[in-house]
Design a protein around this motif. Sequence first.
Motif, mmCIF file in Angstrom:
data_model
loop_
_atom_site.group_PDB
_atom_site.id
_atom_site.type_symbol
_atom_site.label_atom_id
_atom_site.label_comp_id
_atom_site.label_asym_id
_atom_site.label_seq_id
_atom_site.Cartn_x
_atom_site.Cartn_y
_atom_site.Cartn_z
ATOM 1 N N PRO A 1 0.818 -1.213 0.000
ATOM 2 C CA PRO A 1 0.000 0.000 0.000
ATOM 3 C C PRO A 1 0.856 1.269 0.000
ATOM 4 O O PRO A 1 1.996 1.267 0.449
ATOM 5 C CB PRO A 1 -0.815 -0.109 1.285
ATOM 6 C CG PRO A 1 -0.072 -1.055 2.154
ATOM 7 C CD PRO A 1 0.702 -1.958 1.245
ATOM 8 N N LEU A 2 0.279 2.327 -0.540
ATOM 9 C CA LEU A 2 0.902 3.649 -0.506
ATOM 10 C C LEU A 2 0.457 4.323 0.774
ATOM 11 O O LEU A 2 -0.737 4.436 1.054
ATOM 12 C CB LEU A 2 0.465 4.474 -1.717
ATOM 13 C CG LEU A 2 0.915 5.938 -1.727
ATOM 14 C CD1 LEU A 2 2.433 6.038 -1.805
ATOM 15 C CD2 LEU A 2 0.272 6.664 -2.893
ATOM 16 N N LYS A 3 1.415 4.775 1.580
ATOM 17 C CA LYS A 3 1.111 5.414 2.854
ATOM 18 C C LYS A 3 1.336 6.915 2.723
ATOM 19 O O LYS A 3 2.428 7.359 2.391
ATOM 20 C CB LYS A 3 2.004 4.845 3.960
ATOM 21 C CG LYS A 3 1.763 5.449 5.320
ATOM 22 C CD LYS A 3 2.680 4.818 6.342
ATOM 23 C CE LYS A 3 2.474 5.411 7.710
ATOM 24 N NZ LYS A 3 3.377 4.780 8.697
ATOM 25 N N LEU A 4 0.292 7.688 2.976
ATOM 26 C CA LEU A 4 0.388 9.142 2.968
ATOM 27 C C LEU A 4 0.244 9.650 4.393
ATOM 28 O O LEU A 4 -0.753 9.378 5.051
ATOM 29 C CB LEU A 4 -0.730 9.757 2.118
ATOM 30 C CG LEU A 4 -0.707 9.519 0.626
ATOM 31 C CD1 LEU A 4 -1.965 10.084 -0.006
ATOM 32 C CD2 LEU A 4 0.514 10.142 0.007
ATOM 33 N N SER A 5 1.237 10.365 4.872
ATOM 34 C CA SER A 5 1.142 11.029 6.166
ATOM 35 C C SER A 5 0.732 12.468 5.880
ATOM 36 O O SER A 5 1.445 13.200 5.194
ATOM 37 C CB SER A 5 2.486 10.994 6.893
ATOM 38 O OG SER A 5 2.842 9.655 7.168
ATOM 39 N N ASN B 1 -7.536 16.815 4.235
ATOM 40 C CA ASN B 1 -7.440 16.198 5.550
ATOM 41 C C ASN B 1 -8.126 17.095 6.579
ATOM 42 O O ASN B 1 -8.231 18.305 6.396
ATOM 43 C CB ASN B 1 -5.961 16.003 5.923
ATOM 44 C CG ASN B 1 -5.777 15.189 7.176
ATOM 45 O OD1 ASN B 1 -6.588 14.328 7.486
ATOM 46 N ND2 ASN B 1 -4.710 15.447 7.894
ATOM 47 N N VAL C 1 -3.098 9.650 8.657
ATOM 48 C CA VAL C 1 -2.397 8.697 7.800
ATOM 49 C C VAL C 1 -3.442 8.014 6.935
ATOM 50 O O VAL C 1 -4.489 7.594 7.414
ATOM 51 C CB VAL C 1 -1.629 7.649 8.642
ATOM 52 C CG1 VAL C 1 -1.008 6.595 7.747
ATOM 53 C CG2 VAL C 1 -0.558 8.331 9.477
ATOM 54 N N LEU C 2 -3.144 7.932 5.661
ATOM 55 C CA LEU C 2 -4.040 7.308 4.705
ATOM 56 C C LEU C 2 -3.264 6.195 4.015
ATOM 57 O O LEU C 2 -2.139 6.405 3.556
ATOM 58 C CB LEU C 2 -4.502 8.354 3.691
ATOM 59 C CG LEU C 2 -5.477 7.927 2.626
ATOM 60 C CD1 LEU C 2 -6.839 7.660 3.247
ATOM 61 C CD2 LEU C 2 -5.604 9.011 1.577
ATOM 62 N N LEU C 3 -3.843 5.013 3.968
ATOM 63 C CA LEU C 3 -3.236 3.894 3.256
ATOM 64 C C LEU C 3 -4.074 3.593 2.028
ATOM 65 O O LEU C 3 -5.262 3.302 2.143
ATOM 66 C CB LEU C 3 -3.166 2.649 4.143
ATOM 67 C CG LEU C 3 -2.272 2.750 5.371
ATOM 68 C CD1 LEU C 3 -2.420 1.505 6.234
ATOM 69 C CD2 LEU C 3 -0.827 2.938 4.972
ATOM 70 N N GLU D 1 -4.700 1.010 -0.737
ATOM 71 C CA GLU D 1 -4.433 -0.406 -0.959
ATOM 72 C C GLU D 1 -4.360 -0.770 -2.433
ATOM 73 O O GLU D 1 -3.831 -1.817 -2.778
ATOM 74 C CB GLU D 1 -5.518 -1.258 -0.270
ATOM 75 C CG GLU D 1 -5.532 -1.120 1.238
ATOM 76 C CD GLU D 1 -4.369 -1.803 1.935
ATOM 77 O OE1 GLU D 1 -3.712 -2.669 1.326
ATOM 78 O OE2 GLU D 1 -4.109 -1.458 3.098
#
Length: 128
Positions: A2-6, A22, A28-30, A32
């Motif tokens: 998954p791409l993790k966005l902080s 946000n 934090v957004l994952l 998938e």
Amino acid sequence: MPLKLSLKPGETFVVNGAVVRNGDRRGVLLLETRARVLREKDILRPTEATTQAGRAYFAIMQMYLLGEVDGPPYAQAAEAIAGLLAVCESDDDRENVLEISADVASSNLYRALSRCRKLMAADARGPE
């Protein structure tokens, strides 16, 4: 993987063309699945595309966000890249533009955007 966005409070980003903001806390957004994502700092508004590198970036960004790799968006990007190539003063810059062009032609649009950002940063610093 998954791409993790902080995300910072209030940070804006685009996912597959949808503008998302946000909330008032860090988050934090994952993601998938595969998605076209651009963070606020990487989004260029039309009024900010004032240089040849900026115009090329904006055209490629439009292709990326729309998910279109041919037709009018491709023609606009090709024209902007040709304009950028025409104003290159160094062999290194010309080589970078040719790499951007190759990335666009092979639909590696995020990589093309990354390379284009480097040219825009060099424009902002001015001649050395």
